[in-house]
Design an enzyme around this catalytic site. Sequence first.
Site, short mmCIF file in Angstrom:
data_model
loop_
_atom_site.label_atom_id
_atom_site.label_comp_id
_atom_site.label_asym_id
_atom_site.label_seq_id
_atom_site.Cartn_x
_atom_site.Cartn_y
_atom_site.Cartn_z
N GLU A 167 0.88 -1.18 0.00
CA GLU A 167 0.00 0.00 0.00
C GLU A 167 0.91 1.21 0.00
OE1 GLU A 167 -3.38 0.51 2.86
OE2 GLU A 167 -3.06 2.65 2.45
N HIS A 219 -9.10 0.64 -1.08
CA HIS A 219 -8.39 1.65 -0.28
C HIS A 219 -9.36 2.71 0.19
CE1 HIS A 219 -5.80 5.21 0.36
NE2 HIS A 219 -4.90 4.32 0.75
N ASP A 251 2.18 2.26 3.86
CA ASP A 251 1.33 3.42 3.55
C ASP A 251 2.18 4.67 3.30
OD1 ASP A 251 -1.01 4.72 2.86
OD2 ASP A 251 -1.96 4.53 4.82
MN MN Z 1 -3.00 4.52 1.81
#
Ligand code: MN
Length: 325
Positions: free
Chosen positions: A8, A164, A287
């Site tokens: 991600e 997401h 992330d």
């Molecule tokens: Mn994200």
Amino acid sequence: MQGKIALEEHFAIEDTINDSKGFFPDTIWTELRGRLLDIQDRRLRLMDQHGIEMMLLSLNAPAVQAILDPAHANELARKANDFLAEEVRKRPDRFQGLAALPMQGPEMAAKEMQRCVKELGFKGALVNGFSQISDPDTPVYYDLKQYWPFWKVVEELDVPFYLHPRNPLARDARIYEGHGWLLGPSWAFGQETAVHSLRLMGSGLFDECPRLQIIIGHMGEGLPISMWRVDNTNAWVKPRHNYPAKKKIADYFHANFYITTSGNFRTQSLIDAILEIGTDRILFSTDWPFENVDHAADWFDAATISENDRIKIGRTNAMRLFKLG
Ligand code: MN
């Protein structure tokens, strides 16, 4: 741990960069902007420093999903995907791609998905929650029947779909009024994505597409700890649940979902997720650039789990799911 794979991990192009602006104070915008636009420089150095062999890259949010005109959404998705394919071509040993998709049109989305997987060599898709189609005030969720032919195509391609987060629209965000700090990653992202995931599970989609695999981030967006209650609350009332799906919600969660550690670097939460969904269905992610690579990697490398599980979550589950190497 060396050889980690993270999935991600976001970038932006000039057309989408401002979508990431509102979430942070202006004082850090220069830093975040630089992080989002970089792929081959600082990002690679951070990966080297923290034992990340590969990132699967995806566009920032909400980007394509917030474009009202379907034709424009399609155009932007194609542009971003072509850009990403070029970047991956420079370092295919370190980067792979996840497709942005114009979900405003299920047929368009299916076509772009096929193009990305078959022509550009992408390993799956990452979509930022619901889409707005022409009407800015109406969110469209993907459990709706018009999306089922799209899902058939994804299942047929045998690649995963990363659902997401994005923030709810104003009409659905009244509970946050006066408490803006709850929007975004602190709460609203997880709430929005968890409900969207439950809609998919209850809709019967996975009876129709049993091999379809959905990935959600942030240690499962709160779902692992809620799974038992979703299925078992008011157990004395029969029949309680009225949804089209044939099985218990947890059955779909266990068979059709993967979760990642993105932005949720907490061993207590990881252990809960391990007990609910199992180590075969958990994947390391950071992330970046919204969270720091060192925060993710330092935590994960030292988390009190078995070394066998660390290797599965950090690397081999992703290799299997995305058919890497
Ligand atoms: Mn994200």
